[in-house]
Design an enzyme around this catalytic site. Structure first.
Site, PDB file in Angstrom:
ATOM      1  N   ARG A  65       0.827  -1.225   0.000  1.00 40.42           N
ATOM      2  CA  ARG A  65       0.000   0.000   0.000  1.00 40.42           C
ATOM      3  C   ARG A  65       0.856   1.268   0.000  1.00 40.42           C
ATOM      4  O   ARG A  65       0.438   2.294  -0.494  1.00 40.42           O
ATOM      5  CB  ARG A  65      -0.902   0.011   1.222  1.00 40.42           C
ATOM      6  N   LYS A 178       3.960 -20.844   1.540  1.00 33.59           N
ATOM      7  CA  LYS A 178       3.011 -21.660   2.278  1.00 33.59           C
ATOM      8  C   LYS A 178       2.165 -20.771   3.183  1.00 33.59           C
ATOM      9  O   LYS A 178       2.630 -19.675   3.506  1.00 33.59           O
ATOM     10  CB  LYS A 178       3.744 -22.726   3.083  1.00 33.59           C
ATOM     11  N   HIS A 208      10.473 -23.536   3.222  1.00 33.86           N
ATOM     12  CA  HIS A 208      11.839 -23.115   3.551  1.00 33.86           C
ATOM     13  C   HIS A 208      12.659 -24.229   4.193  1.00 33.86           C
ATOM     14  O   HIS A 208      13.876 -24.181   4.207  1.00 33.86           O
ATOM     15  CB  HIS A 208      11.852 -21.827   4.382  1.00 33.86           C
ATOM     16  N   LYS A 212      17.130 -25.613   3.978  1.00 27.36           N
ATOM     17  CA  LYS A 212      18.077 -25.788   5.087  1.00 27.36           C
ATOM     18  C   LYS A 212      19.164 -26.769   4.659  1.00 27.36           C
ATOM     19  O   LYS A 212      18.868 -27.840   4.120  1.00 27.36           O
ATOM     20  CB  LYS A 212      17.343 -26.291   6.347  1.00 27.36           C
ATOM     21  N   GLU A 246       9.502 -26.328  19.008  1.00 28.34           N
ATOM     22  CA  GLU A 246       9.856 -24.906  19.128  1.00 28.34           C
ATOM     23  C   GLU A 246       9.631 -24.464  20.567  1.00 28.34           C
ATOM     24  O   GLU A 246       8.736 -24.983  21.240  1.00 28.34           O
ATOM     25  CB  GLU A 246       8.959 -24.064  18.216  1.00 28.34           C
ATOM     26  N   ASP A 265       0.258 -25.926   9.707  1.00 34.30           N
ATOM     27  CA  ASP A 265       1.413 -25.034   9.772  1.00 34.30           C
ATOM     28  C   ASP A 265       2.729 -25.786   9.584  1.00 34.30           C
ATOM     29  O   ASP A 265       3.648 -25.293   8.940  1.00 34.30           O
ATOM     30  CB  ASP A 265       1.413 -24.311  11.133  1.00 34.30           C
ATOM     31  N   HIS A 270       6.449 -28.921   6.204  1.00 32.31           N
ATOM     32  CA  HIS A 270       7.828 -29.167   6.624  1.00 32.31           C
ATOM     33  C   HIS A 270       8.084 -30.640   6.996  1.00 32.31           C
ATOM     34  O   HIS A 270       9.015 -31.264   6.496  1.00 32.31           O
ATOM     35  CB  HIS A 270       8.199 -28.298   7.836  1.00 32.31           C
ATOM     36  N   LYS A 360       4.629 -26.197  19.637  1.00 33.36           N
ATOM     37  CA  LYS A 360       5.148 -24.896  20.080  1.00 33.36           C
ATOM     38  C   LYS A 360       5.201 -24.867  21.603  1.00 33.36           C
ATOM     39  O   LYS A 360       4.543 -25.667  22.272  1.00 33.36           O
ATOM     40  CB  LYS A 360       4.232 -23.783  19.577  1.00 33.36           C
TER      41      LYS A 360
HETATM   42  C1  BG6 Z   1       6.964 -21.584   9.676  1.00 35.02           C
HETATM   43  C2  BG6 Z   1       5.778 -21.687  10.583  1.00 35.02           C
HETATM   44  O1  BG6 Z   1       6.702 -22.184   8.438  1.00 35.02           O
HETATM   45  O2  BG6 Z   1       8.087 -22.230  10.278  1.00 35.02           O
HETATM   46  C3  BG6 Z   1       6.079 -21.108  11.959  1.00 35.02           C
HETATM   47  O3  BG6 Z   1       4.676 -20.975  10.020  1.00 35.02           O
HETATM   48  C4  BG6 Z   1       7.338 -21.728  12.519  1.00 35.02           C
HETATM   49  O4  BG6 Z   1       4.982 -21.321  12.843  1.00 35.02           O
HETATM   50  C5  BG6 Z   1       8.471 -21.642  11.511  1.00 35.02           C
HETATM   51  O5  BG6 Z   1       7.676 -21.026  13.711  1.00 35.02           O
HETATM   52  C6  BG6 Z   1       9.697 -22.373  12.014  1.00 35.02           C
HETATM   53  O6  BG6 Z   1      10.759 -22.220  11.117  1.00 35.02           O
HETATM   54  P1  BG6 Z   1      12.253 -22.459  11.576  1.00 35.02           P
HETATM   55  O7  BG6 Z   1      13.057 -22.260  10.342  1.00 35.02           O
HETATM   56  O8  BG6 Z   1      12.537 -21.477  12.656  1.00 35.02           O
HETATM   57  O9  BG6 Z   1      12.304 -23.869  12.091  1.00 35.02           O
END
Ligand code: BG6
Length: 511
Positions: A65, A178, A208, A212, A246, A265, A270, A360
């Site tokens: 925006r 994602k 992502h 890694k 996490e 998520d 992942h 989490k």
């Molecule tokens: C993301 C999730 O894809 O990956 C998050 O949406 C998560 O909830 C994150 O915290 C974790 O990524 P990484 O690289 O820190 O393990």
């Protein structure tokens, strides 16, 4: 008892693949002032600038925006970079060079007029920067905005070249973040919509985790060493555990998380991608599609859980205090933790459980895969007490932190008696190679510029993962079960421990 010792890395060994330098292009970032862009994308591009990995003819164009106020945009991104680089001072000269490449267009994503101005701006940038009409378009917007953005990009002619000419130059590649869809049906619709605008080879579905270094090392470990492959099957492996724990909670993303929960998520993308790399058959080459064919076969072979589970094979949890987070319903049933026993119905893995665990607000941050080998078939060491000291071998791939590989083996404890203990052979990336692995987004952005889709998910992979995950999610929602509440900083719900205990196994400790 365990006593780690380090392996010496062969510093002379070359990289796996000698990648080509990327050619001229514009990175068009939708939502350039959003969280992902500030935290990950701009820092990754900036780091590529600092290491000289970006092409000379390269520009960043932001769309949001307010992105048209270029000075304000550069300042905002610069401040965010400082915030997200707490351990290393930002190289000012590199930032000056990099920020000069950034311009922006203000506009509403819904309006066609925005895309007309964007198209005109991109042509100007091509002239000024010699970027030859090549576009890396990164859709880091809420998923609901993807279809409109894709259609508008097409109507404004911004993705015209690749579609009409079917040639490589100029190219357009669209990176889609994602979550790719919300369930199987919406992922199929989104794939269909994207394919109406672009060919599959121009769509880069990003996860992502695949960027890694240690996830990529799963390939190398399995297919660059002769010793593992003969053991990589139901004859020798008792079970596999994949954990992503996490310590953080939802940190301000409560509203988003209420719609996703841990399954959408983390597991659907992942964890299942990591599982596919660990379990796939050897591909015939390192080509993107050969690898993706093999991964897709694994995802397709996941045993369906039509009722969400065979009785008792899934545990849901929610951390204490989740309901008090911003944007979270006071009576929310959204799970922040899941543990499950999954099966891959194929020749190699029949009967080998894959235990998946993600959550989490847990005790430690750790992502790892562990392969638990079968016990020795016969014990030669006399009495039962000595034999019970022999733990089965465990091979651990630590994806983060302390990236590395370790192998637990049985060993004679020095002394006159025959006493047996476990020792851990431990390889750590940082110690062995003298540097930390690079950030995932750097690798993935470079790959996209180079047109290498190996580390991006293909349409069928995404749909197979959803086919498995959606029915579990639907059963969860149908069943209306309350997830078990677990204490912050714990190992998760007690029922998760019980799940493995019933199978005569136990989880690897969370740090
Ligand atoms: C993301 C999730 O894809 O990956 C998050 O949406 C998560 O909830 C994150 O915290 C974790 O990524 P990484 O690289 O820190 O393990």
């Amino acid at each position: 008892m365990s006593s780690p010792f380090s392996l010496q890395a062969d510093q002379g060994a070359g990289p796996l693949m000698r990648d080509s330098a990327p050619g001229p292009c514009v990175a068009l970032l939708f939502g350039i002032t959003g969280d992902l862009s500030q935290r990950k994308l701009v820092p990754a591009l900036f780091h590529l600038e600092s290491t000289g990995a970006l092409p000379e003819n390269f520009a960043v164009v932001g769309l949001s925006r307010s992105a048209g106020d270029v000075e304000a945009l550069r300042r905002k991104l610069g401040e965010a970079l400082e915030r997200h680089s707490p351990n290393a001072p930002v190289d000012r000269a590199a930032w000056e060079r990099f920020s000069a490449r950034i311009t922006g267009v203000s506009g509403n994503l819904e309006e066609s007029e925005t895309y007309e101005r964007l198209g005109a701006h991109l042509s100007e940038v091509d002239q000024a920067r010699g970027t030859l009409g090549n576009r890396l378009i990164y859709l880091s917007t809420p998923p609901s905005a993807f279809p409109t953005a894709l259609t508008q990009l097409k109507q404004a002619g911004i993705v015209r070249h690749a579609v009409e000419a079917g040639s490589e130059l100029p190219w357009t590649r669209v990176v889609i973040e994602k979550p790719f869809g919300h369930d199987l049906a919406s992922a199929r619709t989104l794939n269909q919509q994207a394919l109406e605008v672009l060919g599959e080879e121009h769509i880069y579905r990003i996860d992502h985790y695949l960027g890694k270094e240690t996830v990529q090392n799963i390939f190398v470990m399995r297919f660059g060493n002769a010793i593992f492959e003969p053991l990589w099957n139901r004859q020798h492996i008792d079970h596999v555990q994949i954990t992503m724990a996490e310590t953080i909670g939802v940190v301000g993303r409560g509203r988003f998380y209420e719609e996703t929960g841990v399954l959408r998520d983390i597991v659907q993308n992942h964890l299942l991608q990591v599982l596919a790399l660990c379990a796939m058959e050897p591909p015939v080459s390192f080509e993107a599609d050969e690898i993706r064919n093999m991964k897709a076969q694994v995802l397709r072979s996941l045993r369906p859980m039509p009722n969400g589970s065979e009785e008792g094979s899934i545990v849901w949890g929610q951390y204490e205090g989740y309901r008090a987070e911003d944007g979270v319903a006071k009576n929310s049933k959204t799970p922040t933790f899941v543990a499950m026993r999954a099966h891959i119905d194929n020749w190699r893995w029949n009967g080998v459980p894959f235990y998946l665990r993600a959550g989490k607000a847990l005790k430690s941050r750790v992502t790892e895969v562990s392969f638990h080998f079968k016990s020795i078939p016969f014990c030669l060491f006399g009495d039962e007490q000595t034999c019970q000291m022999i733990d089965p071998n465990v091979l651990k791939l630590r994806i983060q932190p302390n990236e590395g590989i370790s192998m637990q083996i049985a060993c004679k404890v020095p002394g006159e008696d025959l006493s047996i203990g476990g020792v851990t052979m431990d390889f750590q990336y940082e110690g062995a190679f003298g540097r930390k692995p690079p950030e995932a987004y750097e690798r993935l952005l470079l790959d996209c510029m180079r047109g290498d889709a190996t580390l991006f998910a293909r349409r069928d992979e995404v749909e197979y993962s959803w086919a498995f995950s959606s029915q579990i999610q639907e059963a969860l929602e149908r069943g209306g079960n309350e997830p078990e509440v677990y204490a912050r900083g714990s190992e998760g719900p007690g029922a998760a421990r019980e799940l493995l205990r019933r199978d005569g196994r136990s989880w690897v400790n969370l740090g």
